[in-house]
Design a protein around this motif. Structure first.
Motif, PDB file in Angstrom:
ATOM      1  N   PHE A  61      -5.807  -7.970   0.951  1.00 45.70           N
ATOM      2  CA  PHE A  61      -5.219  -6.743   0.382  1.00 45.70           C
ATOM      3  C   PHE A  61      -3.749  -6.944   0.001  1.00 45.70           C
ATOM      4  O   PHE A  61      -3.322  -6.557  -1.085  1.00 45.70           O
ATOM      5  CB  PHE A  61      -5.360  -5.594   1.387  1.00 45.70           C
ATOM      6  N   ILE A  65      -1.952  -6.504  -3.639  1.00 43.57           N
ATOM      7  CA  ILE A  65      -0.856  -5.555  -3.913  1.00 43.57           C
ATOM      8  C   ILE A  65       0.326  -6.291  -4.551  1.00 43.57           C
ATOM      9  O   ILE A  65       0.904  -5.830  -5.537  1.00 43.57           O
ATOM     10  CB  ILE A  65      -0.422  -4.851  -2.609  1.00 43.57           C
TER      11      ILE A  65
ATOM     12  N   LEU B  11       5.093  -3.269   3.321  1.00 39.48           N
ATOM     13  CA  LEU B  11       3.694  -3.691   3.484  1.00 39.48           C
ATOM     14  C   LEU B  11       3.167  -3.669   4.928  1.00 39.48           C
ATOM     15  O   LEU B  11       1.981  -3.411   5.124  1.00 39.48           O
ATOM     16  CB  LEU B  11       3.477  -5.080   2.863  1.00 39.48           C
ATOM     17  N   LYS B  14       0.634  -1.018   6.142  1.00 44.97           N
ATOM     18  CA  LYS B  14      -0.648  -0.877   5.423  1.00 44.97           C
ATOM     19  C   LYS B  14      -1.817  -0.429   6.308  1.00 44.97           C
ATOM     20  O   LYS B  14      -2.614   0.417   5.903  1.00 44.97           O
ATOM     21  CB  LYS B  14      -1.000  -2.172   4.681  1.00 44.97           C
ATOM     22  N   ASP B  15      -1.921  -0.986   7.518  1.00 40.58           N
ATOM     23  CA  ASP B  15      -3.063  -0.636   8.370  1.00 40.58           C
ATOM     24  C   ASP B  15      -2.990   0.799   8.878  1.00 40.58           C
ATOM     25  O   ASP B  15      -4.010   1.477   8.974  1.00 40.58           O
ATOM     26  CB  ASP B  15      -3.170  -1.620   9.543  1.00 40.58           C
ATOM     27  N   PHE B  18      -4.004   2.880   6.035  1.00 45.92           N
ATOM     28  CA  PHE B  18      -5.456   2.776   5.833  1.00 45.92           C
ATOM     29  C   PHE B  18      -6.201   3.663   6.829  1.00 45.92           C
ATOM     30  O   PHE B  18      -7.109   4.407   6.453  1.00 45.92           O
ATOM     31  CB  PHE B  18      -5.887   1.312   5.983  1.00 45.92           C
ATOM     32  N   ARG B  19      -5.780   3.597   8.093  1.00 48.05           N
ATOM     33  CA  ARG B  19      -6.472   4.390   9.121  1.00 48.05           C
ATOM     34  C   ARG B  19      -6.293   5.892   8.870  1.00 48.05           C
ATOM     35  O   ARG B  19      -7.239   6.664   9.006  1.00 48.05           O
ATOM     36  CB  ARG B  19      -5.957   4.007  10.516  1.00 48.05           C
ATOM     37  N   GLU B  32      -8.897   2.442   1.049  1.00 49.67           N
ATOM     38  CA  GLU B  32      -8.210   1.231   0.567  1.00 49.67           C
ATOM     39  C   GLU B  32      -7.570   1.499  -0.798  1.00 49.67           C
ATOM     40  O   GLU B  32      -6.416   1.115  -1.051  1.00 49.67           O
ATOM     41  CB  GLU B  32      -9.220   0.080   0.483  1.00 49.67           C
ATOM     42  N   VAL B  35      -4.473   3.580  -0.316  1.00 51.79           N
ATOM     43  CA  VAL B  35      -3.319   2.819   0.197  1.00 51.79           C
ATOM     44  C   VAL B  35      -2.669   2.051  -0.958  1.00 51.79           C
ATOM     45  O   VAL B  35      -1.442   1.982  -1.083  1.00 51.79           O
ATOM     46  CB  VAL B  35      -3.754   1.849   1.328  1.00 51.79           C
ATOM     47  N   GLN B  36      -3.515   1.489  -1.820  1.00 56.17           N
ATOM     48  CA  GLN B  36      -3.021   0.764  -3.001  1.00 56.17           C
ATOM     49  C   GLN B  36      -2.164   1.695  -3.864  1.00 56.17           C
ATOM     50  O   GLN B  36      -1.087   1.316  -4.315  1.00 56.17           O
ATOM     51  CB  GLN B  36      -4.243   0.292  -3.785  1.00 56.17           C
ATOM     52  N   PHE B  39       1.246   2.302  -2.257  1.00 56.02           N
ATOM     53  CA  PHE B  39       2.185   1.184  -2.423  1.00 56.02           C
ATOM     54  C   PHE B  39       2.743   1.112  -3.849  1.00 56.02           C
ATOM     55  O   PHE B  39       3.924   0.837  -4.041  1.00 56.02           O
ATOM     56  CB  PHE B  39       1.527  -0.138  -2.036  1.00 56.02           C
ATOM     57  N   LEU B  40       1.884   1.358  -4.828  1.00 59.34           N
ATOM     58  CA  LEU B  40       2.366   1.325  -6.219  1.00 59.34           C
ATOM     59  C   LEU B  40       3.347   2.470  -6.477  1.00 59.34           C
ATOM     60  O   LEU B  40       4.350   2.292  -7.159  1.00 59.34           O
ATOM     61  CB  LEU B  40       1.191   1.394  -7.200  1.00 59.34           C
ATOM     62  N   ILE B  85     -17.422   3.538  13.079  1.00 60.47           N
ATOM     63  CA  ILE B  85     -16.771   2.227  13.073  1.00 60.47           C
ATOM     64  C   ILE B  85     -17.335   1.396  14.216  1.00 60.47           C
ATOM     65  O   ILE B  85     -17.451   1.873  15.346  1.00 60.47           O
ATOM     66  CB  ILE B  85     -15.248   2.376  13.259  1.00 60.47           C
ATOM     67  N   ILE B 127      -2.983   7.285  18.416  1.00 61.83           N
ATOM     68  CA  ILE B 127      -3.545   6.092  17.767  1.00 61.83           C
ATOM     69  C   ILE B 127      -2.441   5.323  17.046  1.00 61.83           C
ATOM     70  O   ILE B 127      -2.275   4.122  17.233  1.00 61.83           O
ATOM     71  CB  ILE B 127      -4.690   6.456  16.786  1.00 61.83           C
TER      72      ILE B 127
END
Lengths: 163, 169
Positions: A61, A65, B11, B14-15, B18-19, B32, B35-36, B39-40, B85, B127
Motif C-alpha cells: 500500500f 501511495i 504514512l 495508515k493502519d 484503515f481500521r 483501503e 485511506v488512499q 493521503f492524496l 476478522i 483500540i
C-alpha cells in the motif's frame, strides 16, 4: 501487580478514568496466562481490543501511495510548465507588437502655432489693425440697417391690404 | 513538505486510518480506497500541514468525514453482513481457537450494540490508543462529551460481559 491493584485499575477503567499507561498495564495483564479467575469475565474484552489492532493494510500500500504522489507531482509540474509557457508566449507577443508597431506621433503634439508672429510690432501697425477692424464692423452694421428698413417697408405694404 | 517528510510523518498512520475506515464502512476494499483518498487529500493540501498540531488526529478526522460522506451517498450493507476478522492465535488447539473466536465475536457484537458515539469513542481510546484531546479533535466533541461517552460505553460493556460470563457458567 497484585489482585487488588488490578481490581482498582479495572474499576478506574470502567469509570473511564484511567490513563493510557494504566490501560496499557491492564492490556498486558490480560494478555498473560496468570489472570486471576475473578477477572476472567473481562479477559475477552482486552483480547478483543488487542486483536482489533492487528488489522492492517498490505505492505504494498505504502509503495502504491508514494507512486501516486510522485505521479501527482509530475502532473503538477507539467501544469506549472504549461502555465509558465503560456505567460511567456503572451509576453513575447506583447513585446513583438510593441517593437513591430511603434506608437505613431500625434498631430497636436508635434505642431505648435506661434501666435506671437501675428501680434502688431509698432503703434502704427496697431492703429491700422484697429481701424480696419472698426471699418469692418461699421460696414456690417450699415448692411444690417438697410436690411431692417427693407423688412419694415414690406410689413407696411402688407398691412395696407387690410385697411 | 516533501515526499520523504510525508513518508515519515504521515504514512505511519495508515493502519489506524484503515481500521477506522473499516469499522465505519464494514468493507476492507472500500476502507483501503478511502485511506488512499485521505493521503492524496493530505498531500495535495500539504501547505496547510504547517498549521496542524496533530497530524494523526487530523488525518483520522478527514478519514471519518470521508467515511460519513460515502455512507451517506451509497447504500451500504448492514454491519451484520460483514465478514468477521480472522484473528491469528498461536500455540492453541483448533478447539481453543474456535472458542476464542466465538468469544471475540461475542465481544464484537457487544461493541456493535453500543450507540454509535459511545462505540466510536471507546474504539478510538481502547483500540487506537488516542488521547482524550485527540478523540475530541477526531470526533469534534468536547472533553466532557468524550469522557461521558467513554464512561457509558465501558459501563455497558462491563454489564454485558458480566451477563455473558453468568450465562456461560
Amino acid at each position: 501487580m497484585t489482585t487488588q491493584d488490578i481490581q482498582k485499575l479495572l474499576d478506574k477503567y470502567f469509570e473511564g478514568e484511567t490513563s493510557l499507561e494504566e490501560e496499557a498495564s491492564l492490556k498486558r495483564y490480560f494478555q498473560g496466562k496468570d489472570v486471576d479467575p475473578s477477572f476472567r469475565a473481562f479477559q475477552p474484552l482486552f483480547q478483543f481490543l488487542e486483536s482489533e489492532r492487528e488489522a492492517s493494510l498490505s505492505p504494498s500500500f505504502e509503495t502504491r501511495i508514494l507512486t501516486q504522489i510522485q505521479a501527482e507531482n509530475r502532473l503538477r509540474m507539467r501544469r506549472i510548465t504549461i502555465y509558465i509557457a503560456r505567460v511567456a508566449a503572451i509576453a513575447v507577443m506583447i513585446i513583438g507588437i510593441v517593437v513591430l508597431f511603434p506608437k505613431q506621433p500625434h498631430m497636436n503634439d508635434s505642431i505648435a502655432i506661434n501666435w506671437a508672429q501675428y501680434e502688431p510690432q509698432t503703434d502704427e501697425e496697431a492703429m491700422a489693425e484697429t481701424t480696419a477692424a472698426l471699418q469692418l464692423l461699421a460696414s456690417k452694421l450699415n448692411g444690417s440697417a438697410r436690411t431692417a428698413t427693407k423688412e419694415l417697408d414690406q410689413i407696411k405694404r402688407s398691412a395696407s391690404v387690410f385697411k | 513538505m516533501n515526499t520523504q517528510e510525508f513518508q515519515i510523518q504521515v504514512l505511519p498512520v495508515k493502519d489506524k486510518l484503515f481500521r477506522l475506515a473499516f469499522r465505519m464502512t464494514g468493507n476492507a476494499l472500500e476502507a483501503e480506497d478511502l485511506v488512499q483518498e485521505v493521503f492524496l487529500k493530505v498531500w495535495n493540501g500539504r501547505m496547510e500541514l504547517e498549521s496542524v498540531q496533530n497530524i494523526e488526529a487530523w488525518c483520522m478526522r478527514i478519514a471519518k468525514n470521508l467515511a460519513i460522506d460515502r455512507l451517506r451517498s451509497k447504500h451500504w450493507q448492514t454491519r451484520t453482513d460483514e465478514e468477521p476478522i480472522i484473528v491469528e492465535t498461536h500455540e492453541a488447539s483448533p478447539y481453543t481457537i474456535t472458542e476464542q473466536q466465538d468469544t471475540l465475536e461475542h465481544i464484537r457484537q457487544i461493541m456493535h450494540q453500543l450507540p454509535e458515539k459511545h462505540r466510536q469513542v471507546m474504539e478510538l481510546r481502547d483500540i487506537e490508543e488516542l488521547s482524550y484531546e485527540e478523540i475530541c479533535e477526531v470526533l469534534s466533541m468536547t472533553m466532557a462529551q468524550v469522557k461521558t461517552n467513554l464512561h457509558r460505553a465501558r459501563q455497558a460493556v462491563r454489564e454485558a460481559l458480566i451477563k455473558l460470563n453468568v450465562s456461560k457458567n
